[in-house]
Write an enzyme that holds these catalytic residues in place. Sequence first.
Site, PDB file in Angstrom:
ATOM      1  N   SER A 193      38.523  39.752  47.468  1.00 22.45           N
ATOM      2  CA  SER A 193      37.947  38.588  46.809  1.00 22.45           C
ATOM      3  C   SER A 193      36.435  38.502  47.053  1.00 22.45           C
ATOM      4  O   SER A 193      35.699  39.408  46.664  1.00 22.45           O
ATOM      5  CB  SER A 193      38.679  37.321  47.282  1.00 22.45           C
ATOM      6  OG  SER A 193      38.381  36.227  46.460  1.00 22.45           O
ATOM      7  N   ASP A 285      45.876  36.358  38.289  1.00 21.03           N
ATOM      8  CA  ASP A 285      44.673  36.024  39.046  1.00 21.03           C
ATOM      9  C   ASP A 285      43.544  35.680  38.079  1.00 21.03           C
ATOM     10  O   ASP A 285      43.245  36.470  37.174  1.00 21.03           O
ATOM     11  CB  ASP A 285      44.274  37.236  39.909  1.00 21.03           C
ATOM     12  CG  ASP A 285      43.083  36.967  40.812  1.00 21.03           C
ATOM     13  OD1 ASP A 285      42.476  35.885  40.722  1.00 21.03           O
ATOM     14  OD2 ASP A 285      42.760  37.851  41.621  1.00 21.03           O
ATOM     15  N   HIS A 315      46.478  36.185  43.265  1.00 20.38           N
ATOM     16  CA  HIS A 315      45.322  36.355  44.132  1.00 20.38           C
ATOM     17  C   HIS A 315      45.702  36.089  45.594  1.00 20.38           C
ATOM     18  O   HIS A 315      46.408  35.133  45.895  1.00 20.38           O
ATOM     19  CB  HIS A 315      44.233  35.368  43.707  1.00 20.38           C
ATOM     20  CG  HIS A 315      42.921  35.570  44.393  1.00 20.38           C
ATOM     21  ND1 HIS A 315      41.955  36.403  43.898  1.00 20.38           N
ATOM     22  CD2 HIS A 315      42.415  35.051  45.529  1.00 20.38           C
ATOM     23  CE1 HIS A 315      40.903  36.384  44.687  1.00 20.38           C
ATOM     24  NE2 HIS A 315      41.160  35.566  45.696  1.00 20.38           N
TER      25      HIS A 315
END
Length: 355
Positions: A193, A285, A315
């Site tokens: 991320s 996501d 995610h």
Amino acid sequence: MSKLAESVPSGVLAGALRFAFGLPAPLRRLVAGRPITVDGQRLHPEAQLLLRLQQLSGEDWRTTSPAENRLGLTRSNQLVCGPVIDGVAVRALSADGVGARFYEPTDLPGGSPLLVFYHGGGWVSGDLDSHDNLCRFLAVEGGVRVLAVDYRLAPEHPFPAAADDARTAFEWAVAHAGELKVDARRIALGGDSAGGNLAAVTALEAGEVKPVFLLLFYPAVDASVRRRSRDLFGRGFFLTDEKMDWFLDHYAPSRESHTDPRLSVLLAEDLSGLPPTYLATAGFDPLRDEGEAFAAKLAEQGVPVVLRRHPGLFHGYANILGVGGVFREAVAEAVGSLRTGLALANARQDVQETA
């Protein structure tokens, strides 16, 4: 976070979670609800069950304040990260003033590759503890030493503080390779991320010594454009549209910074100098489409890249090592690519030295 979630110890909730995943398949399906299909993808039953249990418990990663968000992420990770992985020695380090944690698998010979890893959390949350078990897994299964970087967080330290710390830690690792018992010619960068963002940015800005591989889990790479996946998956799948705005407002409140390649690395004109890359996205996501656009641009500019979409996951799956099996399998696949990438880098070095 609900009063129920706050009042129950994390260990008890984690046990209840493992119990739920151990139920017979028909009961798990009953708890999870009807199958969810979006954009031609079906949410994996284990992913759907986990999201449903999170909803029922009131356990949520909220954005009321940075302090509450950090606490929520820590607690959420405690529920799903699994038992502490053994077979690795861990110690604290200072990488030229940047906090770090060093992982050494037991009996790993000196001169091994190194993975410099940057944790996720929207540049606001996450720390060395939140990603500890993931780093242990990467070290043990990848056969590498791992340097996890505790970069400064926003809003106390806004953009580009995190990017600056990420680069400082990488340069420190290169300079202290001998001390770390690693091969300076085989240093990879990785992250999930926001951490994937920092890994890619660091690789782009690397000086004379460059990383030989990038390991990116669902990276944030473009803050300038709102893509279709954000509209499709912006509610109900852990990372939400609201959270994305909240994180960005804390890390990069100036709109002018949203087109800076140190934040939106996808916008850099020349990516051809980046190393071979494994980039994983999750089907459910909001960041899916920008990650895949980044992989496409890497390929267009001649960078060897493996793009892997896990269509049924959401995610944050890289931290879910303690429940179900599909999440751990996805991380294990990435580790296999890391091993391969580092082995190929070693072969290239041998060819160059004998040429």
